[in-house]
Design a protein around this motif. Structure first.
Motif, short mmCIF file in Angstrom:
data_model
loop_
_atom_site.label_atom_id
_atom_site.label_comp_id
_atom_site.label_asym_id
_atom_site.label_seq_id
_atom_site.Cartn_x
_atom_site.Cartn_y
_atom_site.Cartn_z
N UNK A 263 -48.25 -43.15 19.24
CA UNK A 263 -47.43 -44.36 18.83
C UNK A 263 -47.76 -45.54 19.48
N UNK A 264 -48.39 -45.63 20.58
CA UNK A 264 -48.60 -46.66 21.34
C UNK A 264 -47.56 -47.16 22.41
N UNK A 265 -47.88 -48.16 22.95
CA UNK A 265 -47.01 -48.64 24.05
C UNK A 265 -45.66 -49.00 23.60
N UNK A 266 -44.62 -48.56 24.26
CA UNK A 266 -42.94 -48.93 24.23
C UNK A 266 -42.69 -49.59 25.24
N UNK A 267 -41.57 -50.17 25.50
CA UNK A 267 -40.97 -51.20 26.27
C UNK A 267 -40.43 -49.94 27.43
N UNK A 268 -40.90 -50.58 28.77
CA UNK A 268 -40.42 -49.78 29.79
C UNK A 268 -39.33 -50.60 30.28
N UNK A 269 -38.59 -50.15 31.22
CA UNK A 269 -37.52 -50.64 31.83
C UNK A 269 -37.75 -52.09 32.27
N UNK A 270 -38.74 -51.98 33.12
CA UNK A 270 -39.28 -53.40 33.53
C UNK A 270 -39.73 -54.32 32.72
N UNK A 271 -40.37 -53.98 31.80
CA UNK A 271 -40.91 -54.75 30.45
C UNK A 271 -39.82 -55.22 29.68
N UNK A 272 -38.70 -54.42 29.54
CA UNK A 272 -37.66 -55.00 28.85
C UNK A 272 -36.76 -56.10 29.49
N UNK A 273 -36.69 -55.90 30.66
CA UNK A 273 -36.14 -57.14 31.38
C UNK A 273 -37.00 -58.26 31.37
N UNK B 183 -26.35 -54.99 28.92
CA UNK B 183 -27.05 -53.49 28.91
C UNK B 183 -27.89 -53.36 28.00
N UNK B 184 -28.92 -52.95 28.05
CA UNK B 184 -29.84 -52.64 27.11
C UNK B 184 -30.23 -50.91 27.09
N UNK B 185 -30.05 -50.41 25.82
CA UNK B 185 -30.27 -48.93 25.82
C UNK B 185 -31.57 -48.85 24.89
N UNK B 186 -32.79 -48.25 25.44
CA UNK B 186 -33.99 -47.89 24.98
C UNK B 186 -34.59 -46.59 24.72
N UNK B 187 -35.40 -46.32 23.78
CA UNK B 187 -35.75 -45.04 23.62
C UNK B 187 -36.73 -44.87 24.77
#
Length: 430
Positions: A93-103, A79-83
């Motif tokens: 701040x610019x682009x952050x990871x989406x759930x799809x990109x994190x996968x 499991x990943x937890x992201x801001x």
């Protein structure tokens, strides 16, 4: 990030290897580093904790990785937890990871926002008997700041006092020490960028340049090749500055006839390279400088051959000491009486070569590896002997990064970077 993404198959494999070493009914948690404050609203540039990076590829603050091989539900085994990102964060701040990109980056299928962590963590801890804490047990660590990881450990022990706990670090020390072929490719990229920087500097150096100007030439070449800069604080040490092992002021003018010891390395995709070369300001070594230079090079070449599977780090350094003693005798820096009367705990050669010859390389410049266990194929080491002679006004160190092989000599990741004295002189005067 400037670098090209690494294929997520590396992180999938790394997690599988880590989980294979975990106790039954245990979970492990890995936190991102904090963003550290300077003053007012200023902060240091973010550097990801290398362990969560090694296991997930996530190069972003406020991220958590949880591994639980025996979770009741399959979806909670990784499991990943992201801001949570939003339009406001994207603008400021610019682009952050989406759930799809994190996968895509990690290969972890289950991704939650950080706001869900406490609830899900509690649920999973009711299924677990043991939690793995990620303490820093590197032999050179000296941490005074309370880290995000340390705060998590303190809070978890208070909230779950009946759980057993274990250390993730011994598992990671062994896993991270042996590099995957994909990691070797990235380390080679870091070394190749360092090569470009060095060749640029060979064309730049002349009497009158300043050490910081040389540092700037390296940085320019590193950045234009997608490096995020130096893997560690660079040493550009001209003249007697080379006899200060961790000289980092880099603020002196380079004088004709002097040598410049340059300990620099590019970082690429958070993997470090670590190179040292010693070059003549005027483009030509003096007879004495070349004599000492060739002795250091000989020790480096012979020491490299000793890095084989089954060897031990401590015994390896004893053997290198013998090689260096022989060279110092030939150079007239030691005599037989010095050697015969030496203190076994501080041999005579240490007067001129007082540091170690090799350390592990990888995601950290001084990377993970348990020093009392035998060397294995796939480990990456520096080889960096030196001779430092303050009374003669110069010091020489030469350093390459090498990969231990199953059979034969280690593979030199810096094989293309000029190191022979004659080649360096030719390039500086071409």
């Amino acid at each position: 990030m400037k670098y090209q993404p690494i294929h997520n198959s590396l992180y999938i494999k790394n997690r599988r290897n880590f989980m294979a070493e975990m106790k039954p009914r245990s979970l492990a948690v890995f936190n991102s580093n904090d963003i550290y404050p300077i003053s007012a609203d200023s902060t240091m540039p973010f550097q990801q904790h290398r362990d969560i990076l090694y296991l997930s590829g996530v190069d972003q603050e406020e991220s958590i990785l949880l591994l639980f091989p025996d979770a009741v539900e399959d979806k909670h085994r990784e499991v990943l937890f992201l801001r949570e990102t939003n339009e406001h964060i994207a603008i400021w701040e610019g682009e952050k990871l989406t759930k799809e990109k994190a996968f895509d980056v990690s290969g972890v299928k289950t991704v939650y926002w950080l706001s869900d962590f406490d609830k899900i963590f509690f649920e999973l801890m009711t299924q677990a008997e043991t939690i793995y804490f990620n303490t820093n047990e590197h032999y050179r660590q000296s941490v005074e700041t309370e880290t995000r990881e340390a705060r998590f450990i303190k809070a978890t022990k208070e909230k779950f006092p009946a759980h057993n706990w274990a250390k993730s670090n011994p598992i990671l020390q062994r896993l991270r020490a042996v590099k995957d072929p994909l990691e070797i490719e990235v380390l080679q990229q870091a070394c190749d960028i360092t090569d470009k920087g060095f060749r640029r500097v060979l064309q730049f150096v002349k009497p009158g340049v300043w050490e910081y100007e040389i540092e700037a030439e390296y940085m320019h070449e590193f950045l234009r090749n997608r490096s995020n800069g130096f893997a560690y604080t660079p040493i550009i040490a001209s003249g007697n500055n080379a006899n200060v092992l961790h000289y980092i002021e880099n603020n002196q003018q380079c004088k004709a006839g002097d040598l410049i010891l340059m300990d620099v390395g590019a970082s690429y995709a958070n993997y470090s390279s670590d190179m040292t070369r010693t070059i003549p300001v005027s483009g030509t070594y003096s007879k004495r400088q070349k004599e000492v230079y060739n002795s250091v090079l000989k020790v480096k070449n012979e020491a490299t051959k000793l890095l084989v599977p089954g060897a031990y780090w401590k015994e390896y350094h004893l053997e290198v000491g013998k090689l260096m003693t022989s060279e110092l005798l030939q150079l007239g820096l030691l005599d037989k009486a010095d050697v015969q009367n030496e203190d076994p705990d501080w041999p005579a050669y240490k007067k001129y070569f007082m540091h170690g010859t090799s350390h592990h390389m990888g995601l950290d410049t001084h990377d993970y590896g348990i020093l009392w266990e035998p060397i294995k194929a796939g480990m990456v080491f520096t080889v960096e002997p030196g001779i430092y002679i303050p009374e003669e006004g110069f010091g020489i160190r030469l350093e390459d990064d090498v990969v231990v092989q199953e059979k034969g000599e280690p593979f030199n990741l810096m094989r293309n970077i000029p190191i022979e004295a004659a080649e360096i002189e030719d390039l500086m005067n071409s």
